[in-house]
Design a protein around this motif. Structure first.
Motif, PDB file in Angstrom:
ATOM      1  N   UNK A 122     -32.359  45.351  66.163  1.00 50.01           N
ATOM      2  CA  UNK A 122     -31.854  46.709  66.371  1.00 50.01           C
ATOM      3  C   UNK A 122     -31.093  47.232  65.164  1.00 50.01           C
ATOM      4  N   UNK A 123     -30.757  46.330  64.227  1.00 48.56           N
ATOM      5  CA  UNK A 123     -30.001  46.751  63.056  1.00 48.56           C
ATOM      6  C   UNK A 123     -28.531  46.974  63.333  1.00 48.56           C
ATOM      7  N   UNK A 124     -28.009  46.309  64.366  1.00 48.60           N
ATOM      8  CA  UNK A 124     -26.600  46.471  64.740  1.00 48.60           C
ATOM      9  C   UNK A 124     -25.743  45.481  63.960  1.00 48.60           C
ATOM     10  N   UNK A 125     -25.378  45.845  62.734  1.00 49.73           N
ATOM     11  CA  UNK A 125     -24.656  44.923  61.860  1.00 49.73           C
ATOM     12  C   UNK A 125     -23.271  44.571  62.397  1.00 49.73           C
ATOM     13  N   UNK A 126     -22.530  45.568  62.857  1.00 56.87           N
ATOM     14  CA  UNK A 126     -21.183  45.301  63.360  1.00 56.87           C
ATOM     15  C   UNK A 126     -21.221  44.411  64.596  1.00 56.87           C
ATOM     16  N   UNK A 127     -22.149  44.715  65.505  1.00 58.30           N
ATOM     17  CA  UNK A 127     -22.248  43.918  66.727  1.00 58.30           C
ATOM     18  C   UNK A 127     -22.687  42.487  66.403  1.00 58.30           C
ATOM     19  N   UNK A 128     -23.616  42.340  65.465  1.00 58.18           N
ATOM     20  CA  UNK A 128     -24.071  40.997  65.084  1.00 58.18           C
ATOM     21  C   UNK A 128     -22.936  40.196  64.462  1.00 58.18           C
ATOM     22  N   UNK A 129     -22.149  40.839  63.631  1.00 57.92           N
ATOM     23  CA  UNK A 129     -21.021  40.154  62.995  1.00 57.92           C
ATOM     24  C   UNK A 129     -19.949  39.776  64.019  1.00 57.92           C
ATOM     25  N   UNK A 130     -19.683  40.670  64.938  1.00 60.51           N
ATOM     26  CA  UNK A 130     -18.696  40.396  65.980  1.00 60.51           C
ATOM     27  C   UNK A 130     -19.149  39.255  66.882  1.00 60.51           C
TER      28      UNK A 130
END
Length: 951
Positions: A476-484
């Protein structure tokens, strides 16, 4: 009363007003117009023909011709009918049907009564009547009522002793339900099929083996297509192990469902099903009828990985060999593929062709989705100039013109997923979200696909499936969510896909996850990934890689490369230090220090780079130079710099601080830690003292936020004793003044902590007694506490919070530094232990630090075993400090700390062990634990343990 009204004249609908024509669903042995799924029974009188077997009373004989018909709607099974109602619907007639009920009409009510009457005595005739009723109900749009009649029809067949026929009918019903997205019906029918197959075997029916095969096939279908984790192996194995000759005629439909689900869940796995897909294509090609576009959908699956198939389909659409719905689907899928590959202009063009074909085919809802996909492409790849919301307005206008869609569902999966989430039904929500994702892939709705991916990722995260959540966040390209997610996953290394060869949004999310999990990589993987990140950064800087207009990928790659640089080789770290660190937006000082700390040969270049940045007038560089870690490198004997290099760096720092104009204050702070007697430091200290002394009284109508009382006090430490005393008393006045906001009072207490060790004993004792009411909470309650502190209201338009209103933690640390007598230290210890029970995290952390640094004779009475069970990791770190300091008394506690879930606790254990081993002999439990920590999953823990063992 006429119980029918005419349908819309879509491409797949009938051409005559009173006639409904549809093509057969693969596997159906004949389709009567309008029936959802029913059983037609031919014959007259008491004779019933079922799959070539004539049943007449007790007579049972076999025929070679099959006359038993399944009535499955091609529209419902294929899911390709428009849902738009025609403009000539008789609303009065429709209202009557709804209010009276479709089973209470003059036509159907007598048939239903007759069927119910015949069921006990003549179930075959009852089955025929139930099928007729179901066919009529489906033709008028009452599919739910038709399903009830079909259930009755199955029960009648079973009562007549035809379990195999009931199984075959239920199988067609189940497949149609799966295609329509009615998973509840599919599950229920699958259970019925298993039960009926068992009865047919027990009864010794001639074709019981066929019933068993159908039951096995559909059970595998349900297990795979409805699996909450998206595991498709069961159906893949069953289909691969069987053949078209043995399986029902809807086998190609199951292959289609399997392949589309595989394409949505794991696009790279679709190629593995090529053999099955080709088999299904050949089967449908032989039938020569693709009214429900099943053959087209199979070819579109192959087009995902076969360029020749893709070119052939696109050419047919371009040359108008296919039009309307097929053309719209081909163009939309091509647009989705091009968007994924970063070819933005071509993707927009393909989606515009899809919109054109979709509108012409009466598909306004899908056309609106494709307009939103164009907008998403523009946002993702640019240009951002112009009216970015024009497609949004066009889509809103288009949605109001009709409800036609490529795929017709019993209920829209997006709506069902949201509803299940609200009702806290995670399995139902995941099943609906999976169907939602598959539908968006099938129709080429790129925006909807990204939304479904995010929704599924959130569901998996909330239901302890972090691995799957990571995969979907990346897609999905959710960088912040992936990092969190990665940060919250502890010591678990989450799956990480390739960084290159994927859309930029996916690369960014994977790089963000990598940044958060750098410490979990093994050394070889860290070196390989760092090399890949350096290469990506260079290609992005040269414009060789597709990127967002705001350079999101570049900035993330820089952050990830800088975080990973200390784990790489010295050559790689040097490349990062020379070429990439300066391009970071923030945290450049931290990156340089990490490189200098891990690679001693790069310490001087790192310090030189930081001083160069400070010379250019960068505030962050001066702020970093004042941090204790850089002060250690510039002054400590254990620094990786030589004495001559330290002297040269300090001299340059003093020169730069003298010349600094825009950053005079942070330059003076940095210089005060390195060259305390420099004239620039003294001048800045006098200014700081004057600011504190002349600070105006609080104004209830005007509040200053973010003053520098603590830093000013640090500068005042360089002045004479009289100045320090005056400053300390003024800071205590500010701390005691309830008219001040809590942040200012806390800053004053922190400033006193900076001054306290340089004050005479009498002054320290006085400050200790003044700090005690703060520690007990008697001084809590400052100006604007309700507006500026605590947790803001979730519905507030401006959610502002400057931390806690409590002053107990900073005051406890101040009392600890001011305490001189044993009684005073005992009091500090008892109140620190009491403060561990508060619900203010900052106060708990302050109390833990106080316990760790109590005088040894006072700390003996603190049992580390009680601290290591605390939920706050700072408290457990304090427990590690105390346990290792008295290792002989706490061996079990030390071993327990070595297995702590938080790696910072294990690292603290190793670092404290290194300090104690340098001081002298230590209990054997410490080397034992260090040996275990040297094999830790975290690189930082391993490094600390190895350093401790080498000391």
């Amino acid at each position: 009363m006429n119980s029918k009204w005419s349908r819309s004249r879509g491409e797949d609908g009938g051409r005559d007003a009173g006639k409904i024509a549809s093509a057969p669903v693969p596997g159906d042995r004949g389709i009567l117009a309008g029936a959802d799924v029913g059983v037609g029974i031919t014959g007259d009188g008491n004779q019933l023909t079922v799959d070539g077997d004539v049943v007449s009373g007790d007579k049972h004989e076999t025929r070679t011709t099959t006359e038993y018909h399944y009535h499955a709607s091609a529209l419902a099974a294929a899911g390709t009918s428009s849902t738009a109602l025609p403009t000539h619907v008789d609303r009065r007639q429709q209202a009557e049907l709804i209010l009276v009920g479709p089973l209470n009409t003059e036509m159907l009510a007598p048939l239903l009564r007759q069927a119910d009457t015949l069921l006990p005595t003549d179930p075959e005739q009852a089955a025929r009547l139930y099928g007729q009723i179901a066919s009529n109900l489906h033709g008028t749009g009452f599919r739910g009522h038709a399903a009830v009649m079909q259930r009755k029809q199955m029960a009648a067949l079973q009562a007549a002793g035809h379990s195999v026929a009931a199984v075959e009918m239920a199988g067609n019903l189940a497949v149609a339900s799966l295609r329509a997205g009615d998973y509840d019906q599919a599950r229920s029918l699958t259970r019925d099929i298993a039960r009926l197959a068992l009865k047919s075997t027990e009864a010794g029916e001639p074709r019981a083996d066929r019933a068993e095969r159908i039951a096995k096939l559909l059970q595998a279908t349900a297990d795979s297509l409805l699996h909450p984790l998206g595991e498709l192996d069961s159906l893949r194995e069953v289909l691969s192990a069987s053949s078209a000759e043995r399986d029902p005629e809807y086998r190609p439909v199951l292959i289609l469902l399997l392949a589309e689900q595989a394409l949505a869940f794991d696009p790279n796995s679709a190629r593995e099903l090529d053999g099955l897909v080709l088999e299904a294509i050949d089967a449908f090609a032989e039938r020569g009828n693709d009214a429900d576009h099943t053959l087209l959908r199979l070819r579109l699956i192959r087009a995902h990985y076969d360029p020749a198939e893709r070119r052939a389909l696109h050419q047919r659409a371009r040359r108008h060999h296919v039009t309307d719905r097929p053309a719209a689907m081909i163009f939309a899928r091509e647009g989705r593929r091009l968007a994924e590959e970063g070819e933005a202009d071509a993707a927009v063009e393909a989606y515009r062709d899809a919109v054109n074909a979709g509108i012409r085919a009466d598909l306004p809802q899908d056309a609106a989705d494709w307009l939103y996909s164009i907008r998403t492409i523009n946002v993702s790849y640019g240009p951002l100039a112009g009216d970015i919301d024009d497609e949004h307005r066009l889509a809103q206008a288009l949605r109001a013109t009709g409800t036609g869609r490529l795929l017709v569902r019993s209920r829209q999966p997006r709506e069902q997923a949201m509803s299940a989430l609200v009702r806290q039904k995670p399995r139902e929500a995941i099943a609906a979200a999976q169907r939602w994702l598959v539908d968006t892939v099938v129709t080429g709705d790129w925006t909807g696909e990204l939304e479904a991916l995010r929704f599924l990722a959130d569901l998996y995260r909330e239901n302890t499936e972090a691995g799957l959540a990571a995969i979907y966040y990346q897609r999905a390209g959710e960088a912040k969510a992936a990092k969190k997610l990665a940060a919250a996953s502890g010591d678990r290394l989450l799956p990480l896909g390739p960084l290159q060869g994927v859309p930029w949004r996916v690369s960014r999310a994977r790089a963000a996850q990598l940044e958060a999990q750098t410490d979990l990589l093994d050394d070889d993987a860290a070196i390989a990934l760092l090399g890949e990140l350096i290469d990506m950064a260079r290609r992005l800087l040269s414009g060789d890689l597709a990127e967002s207009p705001l350079r999101h990928l570049l900035h993330q790659v820089l952050r990830s490369a800088c975080t990973l640089a200390p784990r790489g080789t010295a050559e790689q770290a040097s490349q990062v230090l020379t070429d990439l660190v300066d391009l970071k937006r923030t945290g450049r000082g931290a990156t340089r220090f990490a490189i200098a700390y891990r690679h001693a040969s790069l310490a001087l270049p790192a310090v030189t780079k930081l001083l160069d940045e400070a010379e250019q007038g960068t505030y962050d560089a001066w702020e970093a130079l004042g941090e204790s870690r850089w002060v250690q490198i510039l002054t400590a004997p254990s620094s990786p710099l030589t004495a001559a290099e330290q002297t040269a760096c300090r001299t340059r720092l003093a020169t730069l601080a003298t010349l600094a104009e825009e950053n005079k204050y942070p330059a003076a702070l940095a210089l005060s830690q390195v060259v305390a007697d420099h004239p620039t430091v003294r001048a800045a200290a006098l200014e700081a003292l004057d600011r504190i002394q002349s600070r105006p009284a609080p104004d209830p109508h005007n509040t200053t936020i973010g003053d520098q009382l603590a830093n000013d006090a640090l500068l005042v430490c360089q002045l004479d004793e009289s100045s320090r005393r005056r400053c300390a008393y003024r800071l205590m006045e500010i701390a005691l003044d309830r008219r001040e906001i809590a942040d200012a009072r806390r800053s004053a207490l922190n400033g006193l902590r900076n001054l306290i060790t340089d004050l005479p004993r009498a002054d320290r004792t006085a400050i200790y007694h003044q700090a005690k009411p703060f520690v007990l909470g008697e001084q809590d309650g400052s100006h604007l506490d309700s507006e500026m502190t605590g947790t803001p209201h979730p519905l507030s338009w401006a959610r502002i919070s400057f931390g806690t209103a409590s002053l107990r933690g900073p005051a406890l640390e101040l009392a600890h530094l001011a305490a001189e007598l044993d009684d005073e230290h005992h009091w500090v210890r008892e109140n620190a232990i009491a403060l561990l029970r508060t619900d203010v995290p900052s106060d708990v952390g302050d109390a833990a630090r106080v316990l760790a640094y109590l005088p040894p004779q006072i700390a003996l009475s603190v049992d580390p075993a009680l601290l290591v069970t605390h939920h706050n990791r700072t408290v457990r770190q304090a427990g590690a400090f105390l346990a290792v300091s008295h290792a002989g008394q706490h061996p079990r506690t030390i071993r327990r700390l070595a297995e702590d879930n938080d790696h910072t606790v294990r690292r603290t254990l190793a670092e404290v062990a290194e300090l104690r081993m340098k001081e002298g002999p230590i209990d054997p439990v410490v080397p034992e634990v260090l040996e275990r920590l040297a094999e830790d999953v975290r690189a930082s823990v391993r490094h600390a343990a190895v350093a401790a063992r080498a000391s």
